[in-house]
Design a protein around this motif. Structure first.
Motif, PDB file in Angstrom:
ATOM      1  N   GLU A   1      54.583  32.039  33.944  1.00  0.00           N
ATOM      2  CA  GLU A   1      55.234  33.255  33.458  1.00  0.00           C
ATOM      3  C   GLU A   1      54.199  34.245  32.918  1.00  0.00           C
ATOM      4  N   GLY A   2      53.168  33.735  32.268  1.00  0.00           N
ATOM      5  CA  GLY A   2      52.105  34.607  31.775  1.00  0.00           C
ATOM      6  C   GLY A   2      51.382  35.317  32.906  1.00  0.00           C
ATOM      7  N   ARG A   3      51.121  34.587  33.981  1.00  0.00           N
ATOM      8  CA  ARG A   3      50.482  35.207  35.153  1.00  0.00           C
ATOM      9  C   ARG A   3      51.382  36.273  35.765  1.00  0.00           C
ATOM     10  N   MET A   4      52.678  35.965  35.831  1.00  0.00           N
ATOM     11  CA  MET A   4      53.616  36.938  36.410  1.00  0.00           C
ATOM     12  C   MET A   4      53.679  38.200  35.552  1.00  0.00           C
ATOM     13  N   GLU A   5      53.676  38.039  34.239  1.00  0.00           N
ATOM     14  CA  GLU A   5      53.713  39.215  33.369  1.00  0.00           C
ATOM     15  C   GLU A   5      52.427  40.025  33.512  1.00  0.00           C
ATOM     16  N   SER A   6      51.312  39.361  33.681  1.00  0.00           N
ATOM     17  CA  SER A   6      50.051  40.057  33.925  1.00  0.00           C
ATOM     18  C   SER A   6      50.113  40.821  35.246  1.00  0.00           C
ATOM     19  N   ASN A   7      50.684  40.210  36.261  1.00  0.00           N
ATOM     20  CA  ASN A   7      50.839  40.874  37.563  1.00  0.00           C
ATOM     21  C   ASN A   7      51.756  42.091  37.434  1.00  0.00           C
ATOM     22  N   ARG A   8      52.819  41.952  36.656  1.00  0.00           N
ATOM     23  CA  ARG A   8      53.730  43.090  36.445  1.00  0.00           C
ATOM     24  C   ARG A   8      53.007  44.228  35.724  1.00  0.00           C
ATOM     25  N   ALA A   9      52.192  43.890  34.742  1.00  0.00           N
ATOM     26  CA  ALA A   9      51.445  44.917  34.011  1.00  0.00           C
ATOM     27  C   ALA A   9      50.480  45.650  34.950  1.00  0.00           C
ATOM     28  N   THR A  10      49.833  44.903  35.817  1.00  0.00           N
ATOM     29  CA  THR A  10      48.941  45.513  36.805  1.00  0.00           C
ATOM     30  C   THR A  10      49.724  46.472  37.702  1.00  0.00           C
ATOM     31  N   ALA A  11      50.865  46.017  38.174  1.00  0.00           N
ATOM     32  CA  ALA A  11      51.696  46.855  39.049  1.00  0.00           C
ATOM     33  C   ALA A  11      52.169  48.109  38.314  1.00  0.00           C
TER      34      ALA A  11
ATOM     35  N   LEU B   1      60.255  47.534  39.438  1.00  0.00           N
ATOM     36  CA  LEU B   1      59.425  48.130  38.394  1.00  0.00           C
ATOM     37  C   LEU B   1      59.362  49.649  38.550  1.00  0.00           C
ATOM     38  N   GLN B   2      59.308  50.094  39.786  1.00  0.00           N
ATOM     39  CA  GLN B   2      59.262  51.523  40.080  1.00  0.00           C
ATOM     40  C   GLN B   2      60.541  52.206  39.601  1.00  0.00           C
ATOM     41  N   SER B   3      61.674  51.575  39.847  1.00  0.00           N
ATOM     42  CA  SER B   3      62.946  52.179  39.416  1.00  0.00           C
ATOM     43  C   SER B   3      63.078  52.153  37.902  1.00  0.00           C
ATOM     44  N   GLU B   4      62.532  51.137  37.239  1.00  0.00           N
ATOM     45  CA  GLU B   4      62.541  51.092  35.778  1.00  0.00           C
ATOM     46  C   GLU B   4      61.688  52.212  35.205  1.00  0.00           C
ATOM     47  N   LYS B   5      60.585  52.498  35.887  1.00  0.00           N
ATOM     48  CA  LYS B   5      59.671  53.555  35.438  1.00  0.00           C
ATOM     49  C   LYS B   5      60.343  54.918  35.504  1.00  0.00           C
ATOM     50  N   SER B   6      61.099  55.149  36.548  1.00  0.00           N
ATOM     51  CA  SER B   6      61.728  56.465  36.737  1.00  0.00           C
ATOM     52  C   SER B   6      63.029  56.609  35.964  1.00  0.00           C
TER      53      SER B   6
END
Length: 67
Positions: free
Chosen positions: A23-33, A61-66
């Protein structure tokens, strides 16, 4: 019997540790994205490839950003 319980406990702890690391790796990947999306220099496919996230996850993530 005590040894069996100890082995089960160790296995359970190890499984939880592995899940936490994943889960930590996935959250890091999400932060990168998220950073790549903010830069507005990359396509969804490029972000997916670089971050290791699925295209669907990057689009989410893109839709959350907008929003």
């Amino acid at each position: 019997m005590c040894r069996a319980i100890e082995d089960m406990w160790k296995r359970a702890v190890n499984e939880r540790l592995q899940e936490g690391l994943k889960e930590g790796r996935m959250e890091s990947n999400r932060a990168t994205a998220r950073r790549m999306l903010a830069a507005e220099k990359y396509t969804v496919a490029e972000i997916s490839d670089i971050s290791g996230l699925s295209i669907e996850e990057v689009k989410k993530l893109q839709s959350e950003k907008s929003a």
